[in-house]
Enzyme design. Structure first.
Site, PDB file in Angstrom:
ATOM      1  N   CYS A  40     -12.658  -3.117   1.401  1.00 50.62           N
ATOM      2  CA  CYS A  40     -10.963  -4.133   0.773  1.00 50.62           C
ATOM      3  C   CYS A  40     -10.807  -5.693   1.339  1.00 50.62           C
ATOM      4  O   CYS A  40     -10.092  -6.153   0.966  1.00 50.62           O
ATOM      5  CB  CYS A  40     -10.005  -3.348   2.257  1.00 50.62           C
ATOM      6  SG  CYS A  40      -9.918  -1.678   1.682  1.00 50.62           S
ATOM      7  N   GLU A  65      -2.681   0.358   5.616  1.00 48.72           N
ATOM      8  CA  GLU A  65      -4.514  -0.364   5.227  1.00 48.72           C
ATOM      9  C   GLU A  65      -4.481  -0.800   4.200  1.00 48.72           C
ATOM     10  O   GLU A  65      -5.713   0.221   3.252  1.00 48.72           O
ATOM     11  CB  GLU A  65      -5.503  -0.325   6.345  1.00 48.72           C
ATOM     12  CG  GLU A  65      -6.186  -1.391   6.316  1.00 48.72           C
ATOM     13  CD  GLU A  65      -7.401  -1.411   5.615  1.00 48.72           C
ATOM     14  OE1 GLU A  65      -7.600  -2.027   4.555  1.00 48.72           O
ATOM     15  OE2 GLU A  65      -8.445  -1.132   5.791  1.00 48.72           O
ATOM     16  N   LYS A 103      -6.426  13.613   5.502  1.00 46.42           N
ATOM     17  CA  LYS A 103      -7.907  14.488   5.150  1.00 46.42           C
ATOM     18  C   LYS A 103      -8.398  13.089   4.324  1.00 46.42           C
ATOM     19  O   LYS A 103      -8.178  12.332   3.876  1.00 46.42           O
ATOM     20  CB  LYS A 103      -6.478  14.514   3.939  1.00 46.42           C
ATOM     21  CG  LYS A 103      -7.179  14.660   2.362  1.00 46.42           C
ATOM     22  CD  LYS A 103      -6.217  14.838   1.530  1.00 46.42           C
ATOM     23  CE  LYS A 103      -6.974  14.755  -0.242  1.00 46.42           C
ATOM     24  NZ  LYS A 103      -8.719  13.843  -0.613  1.00 46.42           N
ATOM     25  N   GLU A 128      -8.901  -6.583  -7.243  1.00 45.82           N
ATOM     26  CA  GLU A 128     -10.356  -5.948  -6.872  1.00 45.82           C
ATOM     27  C   GLU A 128     -10.806  -5.413  -7.354  1.00 45.82           C
ATOM     28  O   GLU A 128     -11.207  -4.745  -8.115  1.00 45.82           O
ATOM     29  CB  GLU A 128      -9.787  -5.096  -5.858  1.00 45.82           C
ATOM     30  CG  GLU A 128      -8.670  -4.961  -4.359  1.00 45.82           C
ATOM     31  CD  GLU A 128      -8.839  -4.078  -3.427  1.00 45.82           C
ATOM     32  OE1 GLU A 128      -9.116  -4.625  -2.240  1.00 45.82           O
ATOM     33  OE2 GLU A 128      -8.214  -3.111  -3.530  1.00 45.82           O
TER      34      GLU A 128
HETATM   35  C1  SIN Z   1     -12.239  -1.218   4.104  1.00 46.66           C
HETATM   36  O1  SIN Z   1     -12.550  -1.456   2.877  1.00 46.66           O
HETATM   37  O2  SIN Z   1     -10.747  -0.777   4.318  1.00 46.66           O
HETATM   38  C2  SIN Z   1     -12.624  -1.695   6.161  1.00 46.66           C
HETATM   39  C3  SIN Z   1     -13.541  -2.543   5.543  1.00 46.66           C
HETATM   40  C4  SIN Z   1     -13.747  -2.960   7.824  1.00 46.66           C
HETATM   41  O3  SIN Z   1     -13.470  -2.245   8.280  1.00 46.66           O
HETATM   42  O4  SIN Z   1     -14.708  -3.596   7.427  1.00 46.66           O
END
Ligand code: SIN
Length: 483
Positions: A289, A255, A179, A386
């Site tokens: 992230c 993740e 999804k 974040e």
């Molecule tokens: C993400 O922001 O989850 C992935 C970033 C990346 O693969 O460098």
């Protein structure tokens, strides 16, 4: 959209069991640069998600039984088709996600590199033999695909996050249902079109595009035919999905969020550190992230680092991702703009100093100015959450120990970065940082050959590298007796 030359890449419904599902009930896909409706996509329901899981279950035995070389050959074809259509896929990605076209092209190549990597790794899914405790026995260890893999992926990397999960799953012999985020379904559907063209059999790769995140999420985390669930997204949502997976004791990869420290020691090459920070902070307008979130600078080089950074940041071009030279595109939506504004304002209210930027950009209401804030401290919300926007927050420290303590002072543990030319310090600090990935004198750490993933509340499991297949295979031990 009219500049996309391969029209087959523009799809308007979910891809389930090798066919497109076109309901009347549709949702809008919005261009974040100008808020125009780009496309309307048929809204998949929880029942469609169940259909996708059942078709993945049906396709599993035959796909798992294919020789690894055959799966590798099909994945290589998928990789090649993606690279052939890189320009179109990048344009589609920029239109729905906002990132500058050059970055979107980079994301397509980045995503495809996982497919190429795992096509090669499919052939190296080795087992083991272990010396047995008695002469009449043999111990053989095999790795087998876990079964149907379900995934939920985010809007910040609408292509690459799907590609790196699906590539590992399919290489291992699993079938896959994803999804995509409701903001960015078009890139996922284009990937499905190319998967079909590459000869990936019906039911092996399914995309369920819908707005009922809760209903579809329930199916993907609880259905008895789902063996493994993989998620990239926020820690808060990840925790909820983990609870749902617990009932069925699903295998899980998470993740989740990050709060990356970026440490500049007094012995660092300051120009290199500024360049590294530009990559680690401003990629995707700060919406990754692994983006640098807390910039810790040793007091003796603080001012010179801040000055050089400010000069470099003023050279950033903020514009629609399709405009020539754009380096910072829009944030994904109004809520994202409000969150970045609020984090910045509360830091200023608590004594931080604004050095550059500080608000929306004239390019449009979802564009945020590259912003530099100084005198930040560890108690401010901007140091704890974040930021997910183009705001660089600087904090001073005095000693190596203090830097390590500040860096580790977070529940997250995804990525960290530091700059130093002292070899002893490099090893000491790398060892002490409680993060899954550490960039040392390097601001760009993501690639298919490396294990991507975090510790603490940033999740578990690794994507990419030879470790990336572990999460998609079960270990089976055969005990051969009576020899
Ligand atoms: C993400 O922001 O989850 C992935 C970033 C990346 O693969 O460098």
């Amino acid at each position: 959209m009219q500049h996309i030359s391969c029209k087959a890449l523009i799809q308007h419904g979910s891809f389930i069991n090798g066919s497109w599902q076109l309901h009347d009930n549709r949702f809008d896909v919005i261009n974040p640069a100008n808020q125009e409706v780009l496309a309307q996509v048929a809204t998949a329901t929880a029942a469609d998600a169940e259909q996708a899981v059942l078709s993945a279950e049906l396709a599993f035995a035959a796909w798992a039984a294919q020789p690894a070389a055959k799966r590798a050959e099909i994945l290589q074809r998928w990789y090649q088709l993606i690279m052939q259509h890189q320009d179109d896929l990048a344009r589609l990605l920029t239109l729905e996600q906002g990132k500058p076209l050059a970055e979107a092209k980079g994301e397509i190549a980045y995503g495809a590199s996982y497919i190429q990597w795992f096509a090669e790794e499919a052939k190296r899914l080795y087992g083991d033999t272990i010396p047995a405790p008695s002469a009449d026995k043999r111990i053989i260890v095999q790795r087998q695909p876990v079964g149907v893999v379900a995934a939920i992926t985010p809007w910040n990397f609408p292509n690459a996050m799907i590609a790196r999960k699906a590539a590992a799953a399919l290489a291992a012999g699993c079938t896959f249902v994803v999804k995509p985020a409701q903001q960015t379904p078009l890139s996922a559907l284009a990937l499905a079109e190319l998967a079909d063209q590459a000869g990936i059999p019906a039911g092996v790769f399914n995309v369920v595009a819908g707005t009922d995140a809760k209903g579809i999420g329930e199916v993907l985390t609880r259905h008895e035919k789902v063996a493994k669930f993989s998620f990239t997204g926020s820690t808060a949502v990840g925790k909820q999905l983990l609870k749902q997976c617990a009932d069925g004791v699903k295998r899980v990869s998470m993740e989740l969020g990050g709060n990356a420290p970026f440490i500049v020691f007094d012995d660092a090459d300051i120009d290199a550190a500024v360049q590294g920070l530009m990559l680690a902070k401003f990629r995707n307008a700060g919406q990754t992230c692994v983006c640098a979130n807390r910039i810790l600078v040793q007091r003796s080089v603080y001012q010179s680092f801040a000055d050089k950074l400010a000069i470099t940041m003023t050279q950033l071009t903020v514009a629609d991702g399709l405009a020539d030279g754009s380096q910072i595109g829009p944030l994904i939506d109004d809520k994202a703009v409000a969150k970045v504004t609020q984090l910045q304002q509360s830091a200023l209210d608590q004594g931080a100093t604004l050095l550059l930027g500080g608000g929306c950009h004239s390019a449009g209401k979802q564009f945020f100015q590259p912003t530099l804030i100084s005198d930040v401290n560890a108690d401010m919300a901007i140091s704890k959450e974040e930021i997910f926007g183009p705001v660089a927050a600087l904090m001073a420290f005095d000693t190596e120990q203090e830097a390590i303590e500040l860096a580790n002072n977070t529940e997250y543990g995804l990525a960290a970065y530091f700059y130093s030319r002292d070899i002893g310090r490099v090893f000491r600090v790398a060892q002490a940082l409680q993060f899954g990935m550490v960039g040392i004198n390097e601001g760009a750490i993501s690639n298919a050959a490396a294990p991507f993933g975090g510790v603490k509340q940033s999740g578990y499991g690794r994507e990419g590298s030879h470790y990336g297949l572990d999460d998609y295979t079960d270990i089976k031990y055969l005990c051969l007796g009576g020899l």
